[in-house]
Design an enzyme around this catalytic site. Structure first.
Site, PDB file in Angstrom:
ATOM      1  N   CYS A  11      78.482 124.509  26.019  1.00 21.76           N
ATOM      2  CA  CYS A  11      78.227 123.198  25.441  1.00 21.76           C
ATOM      3  C   CYS A  11      79.000 122.190  26.295  1.00 21.76           C
ATOM      4  O   CYS A  11      80.064 122.531  26.830  1.00 21.76           O
ATOM      5  CB  CYS A  11      78.685 123.160  23.991  1.00 21.76           C
ATOM      6  SG  CYS A  11      78.021 121.770  23.089  1.00 21.76           S
ATOM      7  N   CYS A  85      72.688 121.045  23.568  1.00 19.32           N
ATOM      8  CA  CYS A  85      73.355 119.790  23.897  1.00 19.32           C
ATOM      9  C   CYS A  85      72.948 119.252  25.265  1.00 19.32           C
ATOM     10  O   CYS A  85      73.558 118.320  25.776  1.00 19.32           O
ATOM     11  CB  CYS A  85      74.867 119.973  23.821  1.00 19.32           C
ATOM     12  SG  CYS A  85      75.482 121.407  24.706  1.00 19.32           S
ATOM     13  N   CYS A  89      72.842 125.337  32.959  1.00 14.68           N
ATOM     14  CA  CYS A  89      73.585 126.419  33.597  1.00 14.68           C
ATOM     15  C   CYS A  89      72.816 126.867  34.819  1.00 14.68           C
ATOM     16  O   CYS A  89      71.593 126.739  34.864  1.00 14.68           O
ATOM     17  CB  CYS A  89      73.700 127.604  32.644  1.00 14.68           C
ATOM     18  SG  CYS A  89      74.613 127.265  31.164  1.00 14.68           S
TER      19      CYS A  89
END
Length: 135
Positions: A11, A85, A89
């Site tokens: 997050c 959120c 990645c």
């Protein structure tokens, strides 16, 4: 996955949702899963309302510190879970990716964080059954 699976919760601030998810997984899985959490722009401390909400269910996350998401951590994780959120990645072949759409607990009191905590528990329990089907 061979051996003990590793799960990375991501997050942006690594201060609320990802910390609660990591706390639940550590609590429910014990040492059967390697638990990690990180964020692209980590906060200074874990969200106090998240700490309080987790304390209410007997899980202490006060020893956790928001961490920066590092390439090597993502690369060595079997499962990468983002918390809805918008954090991104690196994508690696063979990894399992999930995005859990969850309300942001930032700036909210513990009354608003409790339902988020409980939703995270449900999702972590499901993930754990998928990781350890014989457990």
């Amino acid at each position: 996955m061979s051996g003990k699976p590793s799960v990375l919760f991501v997050c942006v601030h690594n201060a609320g949702r990802s910390q609660m998810a990591a706390g639940w997984l550590r609590h429910l899985a014990g040492d059967t899963v390697e638990v990690r959490s990180a964020g692209s722009a980590p906060a200074e401390t874990v969200n106090p309302a998240a700490v309080q909400a987790m304390r209410e269910v007997g899980i202490d996350i006060t020893d956790q510190t928001p961490k920066i998401l590092e390439y090597a951590t993502a690369h060595s994780s079997d499962v990468i879970v983002t918390m809805g959120c918008g954090d991104t990645c690196p994508v690696f072949p063979g990894k399992r990716y999930e995005d859990w759409k969850l309300d942001d607990p930032a700036g909210k009191g513990v009354d608003a964080v409790r339902p988020i905590r409980d939703e995270i528990r449900t999702r972590v329990e499901q993930l754990l059954t998928e990781l350890n089907p014989v457990a």
